[in-house]
Write a protein that holds these residues in place. Structure first.
Motif: not given
Length: 450
Positions: A414-430
């Protein structure tokens, strides 16, 4: 420590020596007289030779310091593969670690040599792809960490400017050389500067990347010259001139070539360029400029003298002879003035030459978004998983992808994006994103969604 006398005491003594044998050079040769006492055919008699050997070993163990901890150091070696596939050493580096650097945590100490090497070898690593051979891949660790703060985050951003690929260490040969460099330390008290460099300075290119192509054409009626300047950014600057003095000063082909060369050099001087590569298809003019041939023709002598004065204003010039087929652009510029008549007060703006891959009528067709079935983060995911770039990516695209990847991390599949506050955001396709949005709107939060 008393000397051993019985067979069991001798075995115990040699066993303890074997435990620390790696710290005593040539230990096997030293305790050979004592070791002979354990042979079946040899009587167990502690003689003077055994006593001298025992005293020598005891003196060695009692001599301070017995063991000295290794000096923390950074070591690096840069190599390049030659045409035969053999590694050739280009650069050796070694540096004693500063006091505060020795207190770094383990992963920071593994990343520190790479950051230091990129600063010292920046002139090599900026232009070429590099293969990193080490015990572990620090870049992979930095990319896989859920959250990076302070020093590690700065290092990750700095390292993404370079095209670095990790390769496993197949041989310990060069590791021995690197360890040897660690013993030849250079006392460099300067701290490693991990501040971001000034981008305006980074993009400065050498003036030696400028190129000039010149050509002249002469026939029974008209004489014309053409010059093409190419900047380090591949900007083309053309110049065409018709020589109208042929009635009063009859010219020949070599004179026209001299006129073209002098024109190009004077244009570059106006642009404050002092280093350049010069290309032309006139072998005579190029060899006379370099002093390989003398200008014996009376008409060429004043041109040759004036050209030497112009060349003297440059810091560095290199000359290359080209076949006419490889000098077509300058040849076309020299031919252009003889094909058309332009009055003196007519302003001709620079020519715009472009290539179109599709017919003009295609602009009437609405551009449809191509759906290849891949998620928007496909390139980022492949870079994390396989370390590969898109097939059509150029060097600028690869660098942008590496910098973009610093904002993401992969955990499992699973790929996650780092947010500015350190939380991980799940990357989803359309499809998954549409499904999640429908579920949110259909739930208790639906009335509050806009």
């Amino acid at each position: 420590m008393p000397a051993p006398r019985t067979e069991s005491e001798i075995r115990g003594f040699l066993g303890r020596l074997q435990y620390i044998s790696r710290f005593i050079p040539r230990l096997t040769n030293i305790y050979e007289p004592i070791f002979r006492l354990l042979r079946k055919s040899q009587p167990t008699v502690w003689d003077d030779q055994c006593q001298r050997t025992f005293e020598k070993i005891r003196e060695y163990l009692f001599s301070p310091p017995v063991l000295v901890p290794p000096t923390p150091a950074l070591e690096c070696m840069l190599t390049q593969l030659d045409d035969l596939g053999k590694e050739r050493v280009i650069y050796y580096l070694s540096k004693r670690m500063l006091d505060y650097e020795t207190r770094y945590v383990m992963i920071e100490r593994f990343c520190l040599p790479l950051v230091w090497a990129t600063q010292r070898l920046r002139h090599y690593m900026t232009k070429y792809s590099m293969h990193l051979i080490s015990r572990l891949d620090p870049l992979r660790y930095l990319f896989d960490r859920p959250a990076l703060i302070d020093r590690l985050m700065r290092w990750l951003v700095l390292l993404t400017k370079f095209d670095i690929h990790y390769a496993t260490q197949k041989s310990i040969k060069w590791r021995i050389v690197a360890n040897h460099l660690a013993l030849l330390l250079v006392s460099d008290g300067r701290a490693i500067d991990d501040d971001f460099l000034d981008e305006d300075i980074v993009v400065v290119t050498s003036l030696s990347d400028w190129r000039m192509y010149f050509d002249g054409a002469a026939n029974h009626s008209r004489y014309r010259i053409g010059v093409l300047l190419i900047s380090p950014h591949s900007d083309h600057i053309p110049r065409s001139v018709r020589l109208a003095f042929s009635d009063r000063h009859p010219a020949m082909n070599n004179i026209v070539e001299y006129e073209a060369c002098i024109l190009g050099l004077k244009i570059t001087l106006e642009l404050e360029i002092r280093q350049m590569e010069v290309f032309g298809d006139s072998n005579l003019v190029l060899r006379q400029i370099q002093g390989q041939l003398k200008a014996r023709n009376v008409k060429l002598k004043p041109y040759h003298a004036y050209l030497n004065l112009v060349v003297g204003r440059f810091d560095d010039l290199s000359y290359t002879h080209l076949p006419r087929m490889q000098n077509q652009f300058a040849d076309a510029l020299a031919t252009l003035p003889s094909m058309i008549d332009i009055s003196a007060n007519t302003i001709v703006r620079p020519l715009l030459i472009e290539s179109r891959l599709v017919p003009t009528y295609c602009c009437l067709i609405d551009e449809a978004e191509l759906d290849d079935g891949l998620p928007w983060y496909h390139d980022i995911y492949k870079f994390f998983r396989l370390g590969i770039y898109p097939e059509v990516a150029i060097a600028k695209d690869k660098r942008a992808l590496r910098q973009l990847a610093t904002r993401f991390m992969i955990y499992g599949e699973t790929l996650y994006k780092r947010s500015a506050n350190g939380m991980l955001l799940l990357c989803l396709h359309r499809a998954s994103a549409d499904r999640e949005m429908r579920e949110v709107h259909a739930g208790v939060c639906g009335p509050h969604m806009r």
